[in-house]
Design an enzyme around this catalytic site. Structure first.
Site, mmCIF file in Angstrom:
data_model
loop_
_atom_site.group_PDB
_atom_site.id
_atom_site.type_symbol
_atom_site.label_atom_id
_atom_site.label_comp_id
_atom_site.label_asym_id
_atom_site.label_seq_id
_atom_site.Cartn_x
_atom_site.Cartn_y
_atom_site.Cartn_z
ATOM 1 N N ASP A 70 -2.166 10.662 -1.095
ATOM 2 C CA ASP A 70 -2.592 9.693 -2.096
ATOM 3 C C ASP A 70 -3.016 10.380 -3.384
ATOM 4 O O ASP A 70 -2.938 9.810 -4.470
ATOM 5 C CB ASP A 70 -3.723 8.819 -1.551
ATOM 6 C CG ASP A 70 -3.163 7.863 -0.513
ATOM 7 O OD1 ASP A 70 -3.008 8.282 0.648
ATOM 8 O OD2 ASP A 70 -2.825 6.728 -0.881
ATOM 9 N N GLN A 76 -1.027 1.153 10.082
ATOM 10 C CA GLN A 76 0.212 1.390 9.328
ATOM 11 C C GLN A 76 1.269 2.094 10.182
ATOM 12 O O GLN A 76 2.466 1.885 9.986
ATOM 13 C CB GLN A 76 -0.080 2.255 8.086
ATOM 14 C CG GLN A 76 -0.868 1.577 6.985
ATOM 15 C CD GLN A 76 -2.347 1.845 7.097
ATOM 16 O OE1 GLN A 76 -2.862 2.089 8.194
ATOM 17 N NE2 GLN A 76 -3.045 1.798 5.990
ATOM 18 N N ARG A 134 0.863 -1.184 0.000
ATOM 19 C CA ARG A 134 0.000 0.000 0.000
ATOM 20 C C ARG A 134 0.893 1.225 0.000
ATOM 21 O O ARG A 134 2.114 1.095 0.102
ATOM 22 C CB ARG A 134 -1.031 0.022 1.148
ATOM 23 C CG ARG A 134 -0.726 -0.737 2.370
ATOM 24 C CD ARG A 134 0.489 -0.277 3.063
ATOM 25 N NE ARG A 134 0.454 1.150 3.333
ATOM 26 C CZ ARG A 134 1.496 1.911 3.558
ATOM 27 N NH1 ARG A 134 2.713 1.394 3.549
ATOM 28 N NH2 ARG A 134 1.387 3.192 3.795
ATOM 29 N N ARG A 164 -7.704 0.108 -6.653
ATOM 30 C CA ARG A 164 -7.938 1.087 -5.584
ATOM 31 C C ARG A 164 -8.120 2.456 -6.223
ATOM 32 O O ARG A 164 -7.334 2.857 -7.084
ATOM 33 C CB ARG A 164 -6.773 1.089 -4.569
ATOM 34 C CG ARG A 164 -6.609 -0.293 -3.898
ATOM 35 C CD ARG A 164 -5.751 -0.210 -2.651
ATOM 36 N NE ARG A 164 -6.421 0.557 -1.602
ATOM 37 C CZ ARG A 164 -5.792 1.019 -0.519
ATOM 38 N NH1 ARG A 164 -4.488 0.823 -0.379
ATOM 39 N NH2 ARG A 164 -6.459 1.701 0.400
#
Lengths: 344, 344
Positions: free
Chosen positions: A235, A194, A46, A86
Site C-alpha cells: 500500500d 480478501q 480496495r 483512506r
C-alpha cells in the site's frame, strides 16, 4: 479478464462491489464524487492501485455533474474529499496529485467542457496504464518464481486491487502462463477476507490452482516445506524500502526470513513514496473494531468485548528479498535504487 | 467459575456446547460413550485437558448403561472408541490409559456395580485434580508476568479447555488476582474462533480486561511494543520440549523470538509425552476444509475452491522460553527436566 474492477458507463462510474463477492457479482453505479469517496471508505473497491484509479475516475464523474461555473471549486473540493478517504495507500494521493496538476493547470485557460473531457481522458489513461504496469510487474517477477512453485500470497493484490491483472497476482498470472506455478496458497486475510473472497475468486476464474489457508497457517506450512516463496502487494513503500501492506504481511515476512524463503513485494512505482523516509512515518489506518467482531454478518465475540483493527502493518526493508516493479526487479539496498527509479 | 465445562448429572454427562458460545449458553446431555465420542470429534468440548477429563467421564456414562455381563467388553470398546476421536492432544490417551489400568484391574475381581462406581469415582477424581493442577499452573506462572502486562494468548487454554481455571488462562487468572495484568490480547483463532468466542467470553465473565485481535496482528503488535509476553497452552509436549498447539501458535513463537519477548507454554504434566521424542513425531490432526470455507453457515470462499486445515502446529523447543507446569516452571534444556518430572 472476464470482469472489470471499475469502468465508466454512460451513467457514471461502475464498481464491482467487492464487499459481496464471491456470493454475488454486482456492479454499483456511482454518480457523484461523494458516492465514489464513500465507496472507497466502505471498501466497495480496495487495493492501492485500484483506489488511485478509482479516485481519478471519481473526479471525472463529479466534474460531469456540476454546473460550468462551479467546476473550478468542484475540482478542489472533490480532490480534497477523495484524498481523505483512506490514509495508508499512497497511490490515492499520487493519482490525485496528478489530477490536480494536469487538470488544475487548465483552470482559467480552458472551458468547462474541455476540463471535463481532460479529466475523463486522464482517468482513462491512468486506468489503461495501470493494466500495462501490472503486466510489466508480472513479467518482471515471473523469472523469480521457481519451477513447480507453491506461492503464498496474502490479501488480494490482484486484478481486483488494480485496474486489472494485479501486482502480486500479476506475478502469479505471468508465472502460470510461463508454466512455472504449481499452486497459489491464499491466506484468507481476516477481517475483510480478501484472500478467501477475492483472491480465491479471481484465480479460480482464471483456472489458476488456488488453495485457501487461514492467516495462522503460513509459518507452519513453511516449516513443513510446503511453501517456496511469498509474493505480496504493497500500500506504500517508504524511501528506505519499508513496506506497508495488509495486516498480517509482517508476520509472513518474519516467518519467510526464519525459513530462508524469498519474500517479494510486487508494486508499481506509484506505491513508492520518497517523502516518507521509513515505515515509522507511514500512517496506519485504524478501522472500526466492528469489522473484527463480526464475520460475514455474524457476531463472533461476546457483547461488550472490544477489538483492535489496524488495517495495515509495516515490514522492514531488511525482510524484503526484492521489490518487483514495472521498471524491473529492485534489489537491496532499496534507498538509492528507489530514488533513482522515481527520479527517472 | 459461573459455568461448568463438563458435569455429571442424574441423567448422564452434560457438556457446555462450545460450538454455540458466546451466542447461546447451552448444555448438551450425553447418555452413551458413543455420544461423548462424537461430542469430542465435533468440538462440543475441546482443549487437551478438557477432552481427557471428558473421555474419563464418557467411560463412566457408558458403563452405567450397559448390562452387567457386558461391562468388561464395554470398557474395552468405549476406551478404544474415545481414544480414536482426536489424535493430537495426548491428555486423551493419558486419561484413557489411566482408566484402562485402574478400572481394567478390577475385571474378574469386582462386581459390575463396583466397577461402575470406580469408573465414576476415577472420572470425578480426574475432574477435581485437573482444577487443582490448573490452579497450581496459574500460581507458578503468575510471577513470570511483569507489572501492567499486556499478555497475548492464542486459542482458548482456559476454563473451557480444562475442568476449570485453565492453563494459559490459569496464569492469566492468577496474574490478574495478583494485580499484575493490564490486559489480555486474545487472538481470534480461525477457523473455530476459540479466541473470539471462548477466551473473550470466559475472561469477560471474570471481569478480566480482554481485547480481541485477528491472528494476523500479533507480530505487528509486538513490533509496535504493545505486547509484553505470550502465554499459550499445549496439546502435546514431546520429550525434547517441542510443543504441539493450535495452528497459529508457531507463527506467534517466531514473532516473539524476533522481538525478544518471552514465549511461555502452560500445561499440565499429563500433556508431556515422553514416548514422542520430538515434534516431528506428533500426529497433526487434519480437519475438514469445510470448517475453513464456511463460517456460521455462511460460505466465505467461492464454490470449488479447497482449503487446508491442519488443526495444530509444532513450535520447536528452542522458541519456548519456559514451560509452566503444576510442578513449577521448567527451564530449558527441557529433555532432562521433563523426564525427571514425569518420572517423579
Amino acid at each position: 479478464m472476464s470482469f472489470d474492477t471499475m469502468r465508466f458507463t454512460e451513467k457514471g462510474l461502475e464498481l464491482l462491489d467487492q464487499r459481496v463477492l464471491p456470493a454475488r457479482e454486482e456492479y454499483l453505479l456511482l454518480e457523484t464524487g461523494e458516492e465514489v469517496a464513500r465507496a472507497i471508505e466502505d471498501m466497495v473497491v480496495r487495493g492501492a492501485p485500484a483506489i488511485g484509479v478509482t479516485a481519478a475516475m471519481g473526479v471525472a464523474v463529479e466534474l460531469e455533474r456540476v454546473a460550468d461555473d462551479e467546476i473550478d471549486d468542484a475540482l478542489v473540493r472533490v480532490c480534497e474529499r477523495l484524498r481523505n478517504t483512506r490514509p495508508t495507500a499512497v497511490n490515492l494521493a499520487w493519482a490525485l496529485d496528478l489530477v490536480e496538476r494536469e487538470i488544475g493547470a487548465l483552470r482559467g485557460k480552458a472551458g468547462a467542457g474541455e476540463i471535463r473531457r481532460a479529466a475523463r481522458a486522464l482517468a482513462e489513461r491512468l486506468h489503461a496504464e495501470d493494466i500495462e504496469i501490472c503486466r510489466a510487474i508480472g513479467d518482471a517477477g515471473s523469472p523469480l518464481v521457481p519451477e513447480s512453485a507453491r506461492l503464498l500470497t496474502h490479501c488480494n493484490a490482484g486484478a481486483l486491487a488494480t485496474a486489472g491483472y494485479g501486482t502480486a497476482l500479476g506475478v502469479v498470472r505471468s508465472a502460470a502462463r510461463d508454466g512455472r506455478l504449481l499452486r497459489v496458497l491464499a491466506s484468507e486475510t481476516r477481517p475483510f477476507l480478501q484472500g478467501a473472497r477475492l483472491t480465491a475468486w479471481e484465480l479460480a476464474r482464471d483456472d489458476i490452482p488456488v488453495v485457501l489457508v487461514t492467516d495462522s497457517m503460513g509459518a507452519s506450512l513453511m516449516r513443513r516445506g510446503e511453501v517456496d516463496l511469498v509474493v505480496v502487494g504493497a500500500d506504500r513503500i517508504a524511501a528506505n524500502g519499508d513496506v506497508a501492506n495488509k495486516i498480517g504481511t509482517y508476520a509472513l515476512a518474519l516467518a519467510a526470513h526464519a525459513h530462508e524463503l524469498p519474500f517479494y513485494v510486487a508494486a508499481p512505482l506509484s506505491t513508492v513514496d520518497l517523502d516518507t523516509p521509513s515505515g515509522d512515518e507511514i500512517p496506519i489506518e485504524q478501522r472500526a473494531s466492528e469489522e473484527v467482531l463480526t464475520l460475514a454478518g455474524v457476531r463472533i465475540a461476546p457483547e461488550g468485548v472490544d477489538a483492535l483493527h489496524p488495517a495495515f502493518d509495516v515490514t522492514p526493508a531488511e525482510l524484503v528479498t526484492a521489490i518487483i516493479t514495472e521498471a524491473g526487479v529492485v534489489q537491496p539496498p532499496y534507498g538509492p535504487a528507489l530514488a533513482r527509479l522515481k527520479g527517472a
